[in-house]
Design a protein around this motif. Structure first.
Motif, PDB file in Angstrom:
ATOM      1  N   LYS A  28     -91.908  53.075 109.573  1.00 26.84           N
ATOM      2  CA  LYS A  28     -90.874  53.488 110.545  1.00 26.84           C
ATOM      3  C   LYS A  28     -89.967  54.546 109.890  1.00 26.84           C
ATOM      4  O   LYS A  28     -89.652  54.464 108.721  1.00 26.84           O
ATOM      5  CB  LYS A  28     -90.076  52.290 111.058  1.00 26.84           C
ATOM      6  CG  LYS A  28     -89.193  51.631 110.053  1.00 26.84           C
ATOM      7  CD  LYS A  28     -88.364  50.526 110.711  1.00 26.84           C
ATOM      8  CE  LYS A  28     -87.473  49.922 109.632  1.00 26.84           C
ATOM      9  NZ  LYS A  28     -87.427  48.527 109.540  1.00 26.84           N
ATOM     10  N   ASP A  63     -96.539  43.817 110.968  1.00 27.25           N
ATOM     11  CA  ASP A  63     -95.077  43.946 110.859  1.00 27.25           C
ATOM     12  C   ASP A  63     -94.664  44.578 109.540  1.00 27.25           C
ATOM     13  O   ASP A  63     -93.685  45.332 109.461  1.00 27.25           O
ATOM     14  CB  ASP A  63     -94.380  42.593 111.074  1.00 27.25           C
ATOM     15  CG  ASP A  63     -94.920  41.506 110.171  1.00 27.25           C
ATOM     16  OD1 ASP A  63     -96.139  41.484 109.934  1.00 27.25           O
ATOM     17  OD2 ASP A  63     -94.119  40.684 109.682  1.00 27.25           O
ATOM     18  N   VAL A  64     -95.440  44.317 108.488  1.00 29.93           N
ATOM     19  CA  VAL A  64     -95.156  44.923 107.174  1.00 29.93           C
ATOM     20  C   VAL A  64     -95.438  46.422 107.250  1.00 29.93           C
ATOM     21  O   VAL A  64     -94.647  47.251 106.776  1.00 29.93           O
ATOM     22  CB  VAL A  64     -96.030  44.264 106.069  1.00 29.93           C
ATOM     23  CG1 VAL A  64     -95.836  44.959 104.739  1.00 29.93           C
ATOM     24  CG2 VAL A  64     -95.730  42.778 105.970  1.00 29.93           C
ATOM     25  N   TYR A  97     -95.345  48.242 109.906  1.00 33.18           N
ATOM     26  CA  TYR A  97     -94.295  48.839 110.739  1.00 33.18           C
ATOM     27  C   TYR A  97     -93.050  49.143 109.900  1.00 33.18           C
ATOM     28  O   TYR A  97     -92.487  50.236 109.961  1.00 33.18           O
ATOM     29  CB  TYR A  97     -93.954  47.914 111.912  1.00 33.18           C
ATOM     30  CG  TYR A  97     -92.830  48.446 112.754  1.00 33.18           C
ATOM     31  CD1 TYR A  97     -93.050  49.500 113.640  1.00 33.18           C
ATOM     32  CD2 TYR A  97     -91.538  47.938 112.629  1.00 33.18           C
ATOM     33  CE1 TYR A  97     -92.015  50.025 114.394  1.00 33.18           C
ATOM     34  CE2 TYR A  97     -90.494  48.455 113.373  1.00 33.18           C
ATOM     35  CZ  TYR A  97     -90.743  49.500 114.256  1.00 33.18           C
ATOM     36  OH  TYR A  97     -89.712  50.028 114.988  1.00 33.18           O
ATOM     37  N   ASP A  98     -92.629  48.160 109.114  1.00 34.45           N
ATOM     38  CA  ASP A  98     -91.438  48.358 108.265  1.00 34.45           C
ATOM     39  C   ASP A  98     -91.630  49.523 107.299  1.00 34.45           C
ATOM     40  O   ASP A  98     -90.694  50.261 107.016  1.00 34.45           O
ATOM     41  CB  ASP A  98     -91.160  47.089 107.442  1.00 34.45           C
ATOM     42  CG  ASP A  98     -90.297  46.120 108.224  1.00 34.45           C
ATOM     43  OD1 ASP A  98     -89.733  46.529 109.248  1.00 34.45           O
ATOM     44  OD2 ASP A  98     -90.209  44.952 107.808  1.00 34.45           O
ATOM     45  N   ARG A  99     -92.841  49.661 106.795  1.00 40.49           N
ATOM     46  CA  ARG A  99     -93.082  50.714 105.796  1.00 40.49           C
ATOM     47  C   ARG A  99     -93.166  52.114 106.416  1.00 40.49           C
ATOM     48  O   ARG A  99     -92.826  53.098 105.765  1.00 40.49           O
ATOM     49  CB  ARG A  99     -94.374  50.432 105.024  1.00 40.49           C
ATOM     50  CG  ARG A  99     -94.276  49.219 104.106  1.00 40.49           C
ATOM     51  CD  ARG A  99     -95.594  49.048 103.368  1.00 40.49           C
ATOM     52  NE  ARG A  99     -95.655  47.801 102.625  1.00 40.49           N
ATOM     53  CZ  ARG A  99     -96.785  47.264 102.175  1.00 40.49           C
ATOM     54  NH1 ARG A  99     -97.933  47.876 102.400  1.00 40.49           N
ATOM     55  NH2 ARG A  99     -96.772  46.132 101.506  1.00 40.49           N
TER      56      ARG A  99
END
Ligand code: S3P
Length: 168
Positions: free
Chosen positions: A112, A105-106, A108-110
């Motif tokens: 996207k 998830d980290v 993904y945030d970075r």
């Protein structure tokens, strides 16, 4: 020890942390993806689109062959560089391999919103989980040391690397 080589998945912070680390240690910085783009004169996403992934991987291996004389460099690598065992052997011969890891998830945030990562173009979260699951054992087998960056700022990642017992 000659060089510090950062390995790990896309979005693990190899380039950002690598630049700051090099600055703090008065070392040089290079990024294998940048070298490939300079030689190909096109973006990685265009190399994937026009020449295919296998061609990109060949370029990646050739770049490693040019690094053998490097000294006191922080080298940020592309996330797939460990896929060829011979790449890992050659990198280990010139420095310490520091794995920057992060939770899906980290990552993904970075990543996207970034369009230059062809492997994550469609359904990025599913791709991240899938590829990371396959690669994690390879990253860990290759690494001399691992830093989990999930909860760390870039400055904290750099401080952590500098506190490790691998410094030149
Ligand atoms: C790749 C990671 C990318 C780049 C290419 C392939 C991968 O580098 O080399 O898109 O296979 O994980 P970053 O890890 O610097 O994003």
């Amino acid at each position: 020890m000659k060089n510090i080589i950062l390995i790990g998945f896309m979005g693990s912070g190899k380039t950002t942390a690598g630049k700051l680390l090099a600055e703090k240690l008065s070392m040089h910085f290079i990024d294998t993806d940048d070298l490939i783009e300079q030689i190909a004169q096109k973006k990685i996403s265009d190399i994937f689109k026009e020449n295919g992934e296998a061609h990109f991987r060949d370029m990646e291996s050739k770049i490693i062959d040019t690094l053998s004389g490097y000294d006191k460099f922080v080298i940020a690598t592309g996330g797939g560089i460990v896929l060829r065992p011979e790449n890992v052997t050659k990198l280990k011969a010139i420095g310490q391999l520091v794995l920057l890891s992060a939770k899906p998830d980290v990552i993904y945030d970075r990543v996207k919103g970034n369009k230059d990562r062809p492997l994550l173009h469609a359904d990025p979260m599913a791709k991240i989980k899938d590829i990371l699951g396959k690669r994690n054992p390879i990253y860990r087998a290759a690494a001399d040391i691992e830093v989990d960056t999930s909860k760390l700022s870039v400055a904290q990642v750099v401080d952590m690397i500098m506190s490790l017992d691998i410094m030149p």
